[in-house]
Design a protein around this motif. Structure first.
Motif, PDB file in Angstrom:
ATOM      1  N   THR A 659       8.864   9.688  49.772  1.00 16.63           N
ATOM      2  CA  THR A 659       9.273   9.236  51.142  1.00 16.63           C
ATOM      3  C   THR A 659      10.672   8.830  50.784  1.00 16.63           C
ATOM      4  OG1 THR A 659       8.727   7.052  50.234  1.00 16.63           O
ATOM      5  CG2 THR A 659       7.013   8.082  51.092  1.00 16.63           C
ATOM      6  N   ASP A 660      11.286   8.097  51.538  1.00 18.28           N
ATOM      7  CA  ASP A 660      12.703   7.985  50.981  1.00 18.28           C
ATOM      8  C   ASP A 660      12.903   5.304  50.700  1.00 18.28           C
ATOM      9  OD1 ASP A 660      11.715   5.669  53.240  1.00 18.28           O
ATOM     10  OD2 ASP A 660      13.278   6.127  54.008  1.00 18.28           O
ATOM     11  N   LEU A 661      11.521   5.575  50.210  1.00 15.71           N
ATOM     12  CA  LEU A 661      11.364   4.314  49.183  1.00 15.71           C
ATOM     13  C   LEU A 661      11.988   4.759  47.568  1.00 15.71           C
ATOM     14  CD1 LEU A 661       7.752   3.469  50.626  1.00 15.71           C
ATOM     15  CD2 LEU A 661       9.934   2.585  51.393  1.00 15.71           C
ATOM     16  N   ILE A 662      11.910   5.941  47.124  1.00 20.78           N
ATOM     17  CA  ILE A 662      12.420   5.805  46.095  1.00 20.78           C
ATOM     18  C   ILE A 662      13.836   4.740  46.017  1.00 20.78           C
ATOM     19  CG2 ILE A 662      13.140   8.201  46.001  1.00 20.78           C
ATOM     20  CD1 ILE A 662      11.125   6.161  42.761  1.00 20.78           C
ATOM     21  N   THR A 663      14.893   4.760  46.381  1.00 18.80           N
ATOM     22  CA  THR A 663      16.294   5.071  46.389  1.00 18.80           C
ATOM     23  C   THR A 663      16.330   3.687  46.832  1.00 18.80           C
ATOM     24  OG1 THR A 663      17.051   6.919  46.975  1.00 18.80           O
ATOM     25  CG2 THR A 663      18.819   4.915  47.061  1.00 18.80           C
ATOM     26  N   ASN A 690      12.993   3.038  32.916  1.00 21.62           N
ATOM     27  CA  ASN A 690      12.945   4.683  33.308  1.00 21.62           C
ATOM     28  C   ASN A 690      13.438   4.886  34.691  1.00 21.62           C
ATOM     29  OD1 ASN A 690      10.103   5.268  31.420  1.00 21.62           O
ATOM     30  ND2 ASN A 690       9.960   3.195  32.072  1.00 21.62           N
ATOM     31  N   VAL A 691      13.923   6.039  34.573  1.00 18.73           N
ATOM     32  CA  VAL A 691      14.416   6.530  36.426  1.00 18.73           C
ATOM     33  C   VAL A 691      13.580   7.776  36.511  1.00 18.73           C
ATOM     34  CG1 VAL A 691      16.571   7.198  36.998  1.00 18.73           C
ATOM     35  CG2 VAL A 691      16.881   5.758  35.664  1.00 18.73           C
ATOM     36  N   SER A 692      13.251   7.309  37.989  1.00 10.87           N
ATOM     37  CA  SER A 692      12.912   8.324  38.181  1.00 10.87           C
ATOM     38  C   SER A 692      13.222  10.065  38.731  1.00 10.87           C
ATOM     39  CB  SER A 692      12.633   8.134  40.216  1.00 10.87           C
ATOM     40  OG  SER A 692      12.057   8.923  40.338  1.00 10.87           O
ATOM     41  N   PRO A 693      12.634  11.032  38.763  1.00 12.34           N
ATOM     42  CA  PRO A 693      13.730  12.237  38.922  1.00 12.34           C
ATOM     43  C   PRO A 693      13.778  12.703  39.586  1.00 12.34           C
ATOM     44  CG  PRO A 693      11.395  12.621  37.582  1.00 12.34           C
ATOM     45  CD  PRO A 693      11.040  10.633  37.952  1.00 12.34           C
ATOM     46  N   ILE A 694      13.329  12.011  41.086  1.00 14.04           N
ATOM     47  CA  ILE A 694      13.805  12.142  42.225  1.00 14.04           C
ATOM     48  C   ILE A 694      15.309  11.119  42.640  1.00 14.04           C
ATOM     49  CG2 ILE A 694      13.495  11.824  44.730  1.00 14.04           C
ATOM     50  CD1 ILE A 694      11.455  14.185  43.714  1.00 14.04           C
ATOM     51  N   PRO A 699      22.949  12.671  44.492  1.00 15.94           N
ATOM     52  CA  PRO A 699      23.825  12.927  43.966  1.00 15.94           C
ATOM     53  C   PRO A 699      24.978  11.964  44.057  1.00 15.94           C
ATOM     54  CG  PRO A 699      22.938  14.872  46.091  1.00 15.94           C
ATOM     55  CD  PRO A 699      21.928  13.812  46.141  1.00 15.94           C
ATOM     56  N   ASP A 700      24.457  10.720  44.988  1.00  9.31           N
ATOM     57  CA  ASP A 700      25.422   9.667  44.856  1.00  9.31           C
ATOM     58  C   ASP A 700      24.328   8.664  43.894  1.00  9.31           C
ATOM     59  OD1 ASP A 700      21.882   8.911  46.196  1.00  9.31           O
ATOM     60  OD2 ASP A 700      23.058   8.010  47.494  1.00  9.31           O
ATOM     61  N   PHE A 701      23.225   8.694  43.014  1.00  9.51           N
ATOM     62  CA  PHE A 701      23.084   8.058  41.853  1.00  9.51           C
ATOM     63  C   PHE A 701      24.009   7.695  40.905  1.00  9.51           C
ATOM     64  CE2 PHE A 701      21.132   7.599  37.881  1.00  9.51           C
ATOM     65  CZ  PHE A 701      20.492   6.320  38.239  1.00  9.51           C
ATOM     66  N   ALA A 702      25.212   8.179  40.543  1.00  9.30           N
ATOM     67  CA  ALA A 702      25.744   7.474  39.962  1.00  9.30           C
ATOM     68  C   ALA A 702      27.003   6.653  41.108  1.00  9.30           C
ATOM     69  CB  ALA A 702      26.663   8.996  38.804  1.00  9.30           C
ATOM     70  N   PHE A 732      19.909  22.119  34.271  1.00 11.91           N
ATOM     71  CA  PHE A 732      21.208  21.374  32.618  1.00 11.91           C
ATOM     72  C   PHE A 732      22.142  21.541  32.956  1.00 11.91           C
ATOM     73  CE2 PHE A 732      23.154  21.818  29.350  1.00 11.91           C
ATOM     74  CZ  PHE A 732      23.028  21.166  28.710  1.00 11.91           C
ATOM     75  N   SER A 733      22.984  22.102  34.002  1.00 13.11           N
ATOM     76  CA  SER A 733      23.950  21.640  34.309  1.00 13.11           C
ATOM     77  C   SER A 733      24.186  20.672  35.490  1.00 13.11           C
ATOM     78  CB  SER A 733      24.693  22.829  35.449  1.00 13.11           C
ATOM     79  OG  SER A 733      25.865  22.894  35.398  1.00 13.11           O
ATOM     80  N   SER A 734      23.536  20.306  35.986  1.00 14.84           N
ATOM     81  CA  SER A 734      23.563  19.183  37.163  1.00 14.84           C
ATOM     82  C   SER A 734      23.210  18.197  36.395  1.00 14.84           C
ATOM     83  CB  SER A 734      22.618  19.363  38.185  1.00 14.84           C
ATOM     84  OG  SER A 734      22.819  20.133  38.977  1.00 14.84           O
ATOM     85  N   ALA A 735      22.384  18.135  35.463  1.00  9.40           N
ATOM     86  CA  ALA A 735      21.942  16.587  34.752  1.00  9.40           C
ATOM     87  C   ALA A 735      22.907  16.059  33.636  1.00  9.40           C
ATOM     88  CB  ALA A 735      20.451  17.226  34.078  1.00  9.40           C
ATOM     89  N   ASN A 736      23.103  17.360  32.829  1.00 11.24           N
ATOM     90  CA  ASN A 736      24.671  17.317  32.251  1.00 11.24           C
ATOM     91  C   ASN A 736      25.725  16.168  32.901  1.00 11.24           C
ATOM     92  OD1 ASN A 736      25.817  17.003  30.008  1.00 11.24           O
ATOM     93  ND2 ASN A 736      26.299  19.596  30.439  1.00 11.24           N
ATOM     94  N   SER A 737      26.023  17.048  33.603  1.00 14.31           N
ATOM     95  CA  SER A 737      27.311  16.678  34.933  1.00 14.31           C
ATOM     96  C   SER A 737      26.743  15.066  34.885  1.00 14.31           C
ATOM     97  CB  SER A 737      27.474  17.186  36.238  1.00 14.31           C
ATOM     98  OG  SER A 737      28.659  16.899  36.836  1.00 14.31           O
ATOM     99  N   MET A 738      25.656  14.868  35.202  1.00  8.48           N
ATOM    100  CA  MET A 738      25.365  13.650  36.231  1.00  8.48           C
ATOM    101  C   MET A 738      24.889  12.262  34.516  1.00  8.48           C
ATOM    102  SD  MET A 738      24.751  11.407  38.180  1.00  8.48           S
ATOM    103  CE  MET A 738      24.147  12.214  39.658  1.00  8.48           C
ATOM    104  N   MET A 739      24.842  13.212  33.256  1.00  8.91           N
ATOM    105  CA  MET A 739      24.689  12.080  32.795  1.00  8.91           C
ATOM    106  C   MET A 739      25.971  11.852  31.871  1.00  8.91           C
ATOM    107  SD  MET A 739      21.962  13.797  30.446  1.00  8.91           S
ATOM    108  CE  MET A 739      21.942  12.715  29.530  1.00  8.91           C
ATOM    109  N   ARG A 740      26.648  13.061  32.094  1.00 11.60           N
ATOM    110  CA  ARG A 740      28.232  12.636  31.610  1.00 11.60           C
ATOM    111  C   ARG A 740      29.061  11.031  32.590  1.00 11.60           C
ATOM    112  NH1 ARG A 740      29.492  15.094  27.485  1.00 11.60           N
ATOM    113  NH2 ARG A 740      28.096  16.654  26.416  1.00 11.60           N
ATOM    114  N   GLU A 741      28.681  11.783  33.299  1.00 11.61           N
ATOM    115  CA  GLU A 741      29.632  10.321  34.957  1.00 11.61           C
ATOM    116  C   GLU A 741      28.752   9.167  34.156  1.00 11.61           C
ATOM    117  OE1 GLU A 741      30.221   9.411  39.615  1.00 11.61           O
ATOM    118  OE2 GLU A 741      29.321  11.653  38.216  1.00 11.61           O
ATOM    119  N   LEU A 742      27.783   8.956  34.145  1.00 12.79           N
ATOM    120  CA  LEU A 742      27.078   7.354  33.491  1.00 12.79           C
ATOM    121  C   LEU A 742      27.508   7.262  32.491  1.00 12.79           C
ATOM    122  CD1 LEU A 742      23.426   8.123  35.273  1.00 12.79           C
ATOM    123  CD2 LEU A 742      25.276   6.718  36.352  1.00 12.79           C
ATOM    124  N   LYS A 743      27.470   7.867  31.701  1.00 11.37           N
ATOM    125  CA  LYS A 743      28.283   7.826  30.347  1.00 11.37           C
ATOM    126  C   LYS A 743      29.766   6.949  29.992  1.00 11.37           C
ATOM    127  CE  LYS A 743      28.799   9.636  25.738  1.00 11.37           C
ATOM    128  NZ  LYS A 743      28.757  10.756  24.751  1.00 11.37           N
TER     129      LYS A 743
END
Length: 854
Positions: A659-663, A690-694, A699-702, A732-743
Motif C-alpha cells: 500500500t502507500d504506507l511504506i513511505t 533495514n530499508v524496504s525494497p519498495i 524515485p524520491d527516496f534520496a 543494478f543501474s538504478s540501485a547503483n545510482s541511488m546508492m552513490r547519491e546517498l553515499k
C-alpha cells in the motif's frame, strides 16, 4: 555447497582475481558439452570435435585465449544468458532461438534429425511411428519438429523425453523406447555402439552456428563469420580436412549410379522397334499419328493448367515441366530437362525444403500432400504452393520417378490469414483475443503433464483508464491501449501469449521454468512485478505525458485438473483483490481468499493508525568486535498490536509495502533513528536500519532521506542502510545510482542476508558497499561441518579482496564466535552477546557499559 560452487565459478576462492572477458588478454569463455563429432572436450581440456577445432584455429589467428567451461546442454545455455560464458558452439538456428541468442551469418555445417531403431523394429515410413515410443532430447529442435509432425499426421506416438542424445539411443537399446530421434552426425557415430540401425526417415535439415547471448560479443561472431566465409568460399584445406577427419563425409549422400541394364534394355527395345517399323510400317504409321495426337492433346491440357506439373527422376533432375512452370522460371520445356532445384531456385531454404519432401516420397514410397514455400534470394516469401507428390515405378526398368503437381495458393493463404486475424486477434492492438487465448490455454493444460511445464495466468486491469478515456477522448484512450499492448508484447517470451479481452483488460499466459511450487511462485511473482513496474512508467502521447498503472491478478498452473474457465476466474478474482487493495498491486490467487482479504484489510486499517503512535516500538541489538566492545548496532521494528500482541516485521512490512504506507512508515523509522544517533553522540560506532525494497526504489527516496537528515541534524556517517541482495541485483543501474547519491550524503551501505540469494558477485564489486552482513543460515554448521566452514572462509576471503567490512548475525555459541574471529570477521551479532532490547533499555545499558567503543 551451492554457494561455494557459485563463488568458485566466479573466481573469489583464490586470491588472484580473473580478468574480465574480452580484456586486453582476449580471454574467450567457451561452453563445451558432449555432442561428438560436432563438439566435445578433448584430453587436454580444450574444445574438440568439428566446432571445437575450427574455433581453436580461429582463436589462434585472432590472438584469443580460449577458456573451456564444461557443462551439459541446458547448463551451457543458462550460463550464456547469465554472462558466465561468451560463446556456445553447435547451436542450430530457429526463429525462436534467434530472439534469445545472436548468430553469425554463415552456417558452419548442415545436419538433420534422423530416426534410429533397434534391429527388430521396422520403421520405414512416418505412419510406422503410430503407437511407437520415441525417445528424444528435451529442449531441442528435434523435439519441436517431431511433435509438430505427430500432431499434423495425428499419430498416436508416445514421446519419451530424456536429457541427452546419448540417453535417447540408450533407451532404445534397453527396449524402453522403440525409436530415437537424434542428430544425424551424432547418430551415425554412436548408433553402432548401441546395436541400432538407421531408419529411412529424416526430419527438417538444420544449420549449425556459434552463438552468443542476444546482442552480446558481436565482435566475436563477426571474426568467426569472416573465417568461416573465407574457408568455405576458398575450399580451405584446413576446413575440409577438419570436416573429413571427423567423418562429415558420412552425411554426403552417395550418388546413385545409373542402371546400366535399363540402357541396354532401351537399346534392345529401339532395335526391335526399328525392325517392327520396317515390317509393320503402315500399321505403325497409323499408331504413331494416333499417339502424336494423344500427346498433343495431353500437352495442351497440361499447359492449360494453372499449376506446376513436373516429373523428376530418382536423382531429383527434371524430366518434364509444363508451360506454366517453364514460363515462371524463364526456361523452355527443353532447357529445363536435366536441371535440379539448385539450378532453378536461389534460396537455400527453399531448395532444402523441396529436397526433404522429395526424399520423403522416394524413401517411403508413399504419396505426399504438403505446403511448400518459395523464397527469393533474400529469404522473403515469394509464393506458397500446395504440392501433391507421388512415386511412380517403371514396371520394366524398376526406376522410380516423382510425379508432382503444385498449385499456387498464395492468394488463398492471404485470405485465410486475414480471416484468421479477424477471428482471433483484436483489431485495435493486434494482440490475440479471448478466443485465441482460451485455445492456447486449453492446449497448455493438455500438454502440462507430458512436458512438465508449469505456467502462470495474469489478469491485468488498467487503473483509472476510464478517467483518461473520458477526459481526453477515445483517440487518446486507444493510443494508450496500443502502447500498453506494445510494452506487454516486448516483455514476454516466444512461447508465451498476451491477449486483450476488451476495454482495458489484458491477460498474459506465461510458461514457467520447471521447478518446485515455491520456485514457480517466485518466478511468477517476479514477472508480475516487472509488468507492474513497466506499466506504471509514463506514456508519451501527442506531446503529453500520461500516467497509468495496473492491478494484476495471478493464478498458477501446476497441473491439468482445472479448466481454462476455472483459471480465468481465479486470475480475475485475484485481480479484483488487487483493485480492492488500492490498485497498482499484484495478488496471487489462493483458496480462502475472501477470508484472507478481510484479515488483510483489518490489519491494514490498524497499521495506518499505528504509524507514529506508541504501538510501533524500536528495538536495538548491539554488534561486538574481537575485544568484546560494542562496534555497531542494528535497529529492529516491532508492532505491539492492541489485540494481536507483539508482531514481527514479516507480518506487517509486506502489508505496508503493498500500500502507500511504506513511505510514511520508513520516514518515521529513519527520523527515530536520527534521534537515536543524536542521543549517542559520545559513541563513534554506526547504527544500521533495514530499508524496504519498495521504499528504496521510490524515485524520491534520496530526497526524503536528505530532508530528514537536514531536519534532524544527525551525523549521516554513522548511519548504515541494510539492503537485500535482490534489491541491488533487480535493477543494478538504478540501485547503483541511488546508492552513490546517498553515499555523497555520508551514508554507508550493508548487503543484508548475504548468501541467501544468487548475486552477480562481479557486479557487487562495482557497488559502493561498505559492509557484507552474512546470514545466520551460513554459520549454523560451523565449526563442525566442513562444507559450512569452507563457505564461510570463502565469503570472508572474498570480502577481504573487495575491502568490505563483515558482520555475522545469528551467533549463538562460543565455538562459532572463536571460529569467526580467528578468520578475521570484523563484527558479531547474536543472542550469545545480547538479545534485541527496547531502545530505552539499550540506551541505559550502553551508558552503564564502559566497554562501548567511544
Amino acid at each position: 555447497m551451492y554457494m561455494l560452487g557459485m563463488l568458485v565459478a566466479l573466481g573469489f576462492v583464490s586470491p588472484p582475481t580473473q580478468a574480465a572477458p574480452h580484456s586486453q588478454q582476449h580471454i574467450v569463455r567457451i561452453g563445451v558439452y558432449e555432442n561428438p563429432p560436432k563438439l566435445l572436450l578433448d584430453s587436454q581440456a580444450r574444445p574438440g570435435g568439428i566446432m571445437g577445432e575450427l574455433l581453436l584455429e580461429i582463436a589462434k589467428r585472432e590472438g584469443w585465449t580460449l577458456e573451456a567451461v564444461q557443462c551439459d546442454w541446458q547448463q551451457c545455455l543458462n550460463a550464456l544468458q547469465n554472462d558466465l560464458i561468451d560463446i556456445v558452439p553447435g547451436l542450430a538456428y530457429s526463429p525462436e532461438r534467434a530472439t534469445l541468442y545472436s548468430y553469425h551469418s554463415r552456417a558452419v555445417l548442415e545436419d538433420w534429425s534422423q530416426i534410429f531403431t533397434g534391429k527388430g523394429t521396422h520403421i520405414s515410413a512416418l505412419n510406422d511411428l503410430n503407437g511407437k515410443r520415441i525417445a528424444v532430447m528435451s529442449g531441442t529442435l528435434q523435439l519441436t519438429q517431431l511433435y509438430n509432425i505427430l500432431q499434423k499426421l495425428e499419430l498416436g506416438s508416445k514421446l519419451v523425453i530424456t536429457d541427452s542424445q546419448y540417453n535417447a539411443l540408450k533407451l532404445v537399446q534397453t527396449k524402453q523406447a522403440d525409436a530415437a530421434v537424434v542428430g544425424h552426425l551424432f547418430g551415425v557415430r554412436h548408433a553402432g555402439e548401441h546395436g541400432l540401425k538407421t531408419a529411412p526417415i529424416r526430419l527438417e535439415p538444420t544449420s549449425t552456428y556459434f552463438v552468443t547471448a542476444k546482442d552480446r560479443h558481436l565482435d566475436l561472431l563477426a571474426a568467426i563469420d569472416t573465417h568461416i566465409k573465407q574457408w568455405q568460399d576458398n575450399n580451405d584445406p584446413f576446413y575440409t580436412e577438419t570436416l573429413n577427419q571427423w567423418g562429415l563425409r558420412l552425411i554426403e549422400k552417395p550418388t546413385k549410379p545409373w542402371i546400366i541394364p535399363a540402357l541396354l534394355t532401351l537399346g534392345i527395345l529401339l532395335t526391335l522397334a526399328l525392325l517392327t517399323v520396317s515390317l509393320m510400317r503402315i500399321g505403325l504409321r497409323r499408331q504413331r499419328k494416333k499417339l502424336v495426337r494423344t500427346e498433343h492433346h495431353l500437352h495442351t491440357v497440361l499447359d492449360a493448367i494453372d499449376a506446376y506439373v513436373y516429373i523428376k527422376d530418382d536423382q531429383f533432375r527434371y524430366q518434364y515441366a509444363n508451360r506454366k512452370l517453364c514460363e515462371d522460371l524463364n526456361y523452355t520445356t527443353v532447357s529445363i530437362v536435366g536441371k535440379t532445384d539448385q539450378d532453378l531456385y536461389a534460396n537455400k531454404q527453399t531448395i532444402n525444403e523441396f529436397r526433404h519432401n522429395d526424399e520423403q516420397v522416394l524413401y517411403s514410397g508413399e504419396r505426399l500432400a504438403v505446403e511448400e514455400v518459395v523464397r527469393d534470394r533474400k529469404g522473403d516469401v515469394r509464393a506458397t504452393f500446395f504440392s501433391i507428390k507421388m512415386p511412380v515405378q517403371d514396371p520394366e526398368t524398376q526406376q522410380t520417378s516423382l510425379y508432382c503437381i503444385s498449385t499456387n495458393i498464395s492468394a488463398l493463404k492471404a485470405t485465410q490469414s486475414e480471416n484468421y486475424r479477424l477471428a482471433f486477434y483484436d483489431p485495435l492492438t493486434e494482440l490475440p483475443n479471448r478466443r485465441l487465448l482460451m485455445q492456447r490455454l486449453e492446449r497448455h493444460l493438455q500438454t502440462i503433464e507430458p512436458y512438465k511445464r508449469p505456467g502462470a495466468l495474469y489478469f491485468l486491469d488498467l487503473d483509472l483508464f476510464k478517467h483518461i478515456n473520458d477526459a481526453r477522448g477515445h483517440a487518446i484512450g486507444d493510443a494508450l491501449l496500443r502502447k500498453v499492448a506494445r510494452r506487454l508484447s516486448l516483455m514476454i517470451d516466444p512461447q508465451d501469449i498476451v491477449a486483450r479481452l476488451g476495454g482495458d483488460e489484458f491477460v498474459i499466459l506465461k510458461i514457467l521454468q520447471l521447478g518446485t511450487v515455491r520456485d514457480c511462485h517466485k518466478e511468477a511473482l517476479e514477472f508480475a512485478e516487472q509488468v507492474r513496474t513497466r506499466l506504471e512508467e509514463p506514456y508519451s502521447i501527442e506531446g503529453h505525458s500520461y500516467l497509468s498503472s495496473s492491478s494484476i491478478g495471478l493464478a498458477l498452473i501446476t497441473d491439468s485438473t482445472l479448466t481454462a474457465e476455472d483459471l480465468m476466474r481465479q486470475a480475475d478474482t485475484a485481480m479484483y483483490r488487487s483493485k480492492e487493495n488500492g490498485r497498482n498491486q499484484i495478488t496471487l490467487y489462493e483458496p480462502g481468499m475472501q477470508e484472507a482479504l478481510e484479515e488483510h484489510l483489518s490489519l491494514q486499517h490498524d497499521l495506518r493508525f499505528a504509524i507514529g503512535s506508541d504501538q510501533l516500538r524500536l528495538f536495538v541489538q548491539s554488534q561486538y568486535d574481537k575485544q568484546n566492545h560494542i562496534c555497531g548496532a542494528e535497529v529492529l521494528l516491532r508492532w505491539l498490536h492492541p489485540t494481536r500482541g507483539m508482531l514481527t516485521p514479516n507480518l506487517f512490512i509486506p502489508l505496508a509495502e503493498s500500500t502507500d504506507l511504506i513511505t510514511p512508515l520508513g520516514d518515521w523509522i529513519m527520523a527515530s533513528v536520527c534521534d537515536l544517533l543524536l542521543q549517542t553522540q559520545e559513541c563513534s560506532f554506526p547504527i544500521s536500519i533495514n530499508v524496504s525494497p519498495i521504499q528504496f526504489r521510490r524515485p524520491d527516496f534520496a530526497r526524503r532521506t536528505r530532508q530528514i537528515l537536514e531536519t534532524s541534524g544527525a551525523p549521516a556517517h554513522r548511519l548504515i542502510f541494510e539492503i537485500t541482495e535482490g534489491v541491488l541485483m533487480e535493477d543494478f543501474s538504478s540501485a547503483n545510482s541511488m546508492m552513490r547519491e546517498l553515499k555523497d550524503l555520508g551514508i554507508r551501505f550493508s548487503m543484508d542476508d548475504f548468501g541467501t540469494g544468487y548475486s552477480n558477485l562481479a557486479a557487487i564489486r562495482r557497488l559502493p558497499l561498505y559492509e557484507l552482513k552474512m546470514d545466520r543460515s551460513l554459520i549454523l554448521g560451523i565449526p563442525m561441518e566442513q562444507e559450512a566452514n569452507a563457505i564461510v572462509r570463502t565469503v570472508l576471503a572474498m570480502a577481504r579482496q573487495l575491502g568490505l567490512h563483515v558482520v555475522v548475525e545469528g551467533v549463538e555459541n562460543e565455538q562459532q564466535k572463536e571460529f569467526l574471529l580467528r578468520r578475521g570477521c570484523h563484527a558479531l551479532q547474536g543472542y550469545l552477546f545480547s538479545a534485541p532490547q527496547l531502545v530505552e533499555h539499550w540506551l541505559e545499558a550502553i551508558e552503564q557499559d564502559g566497554r562501548a567503543d567511544t
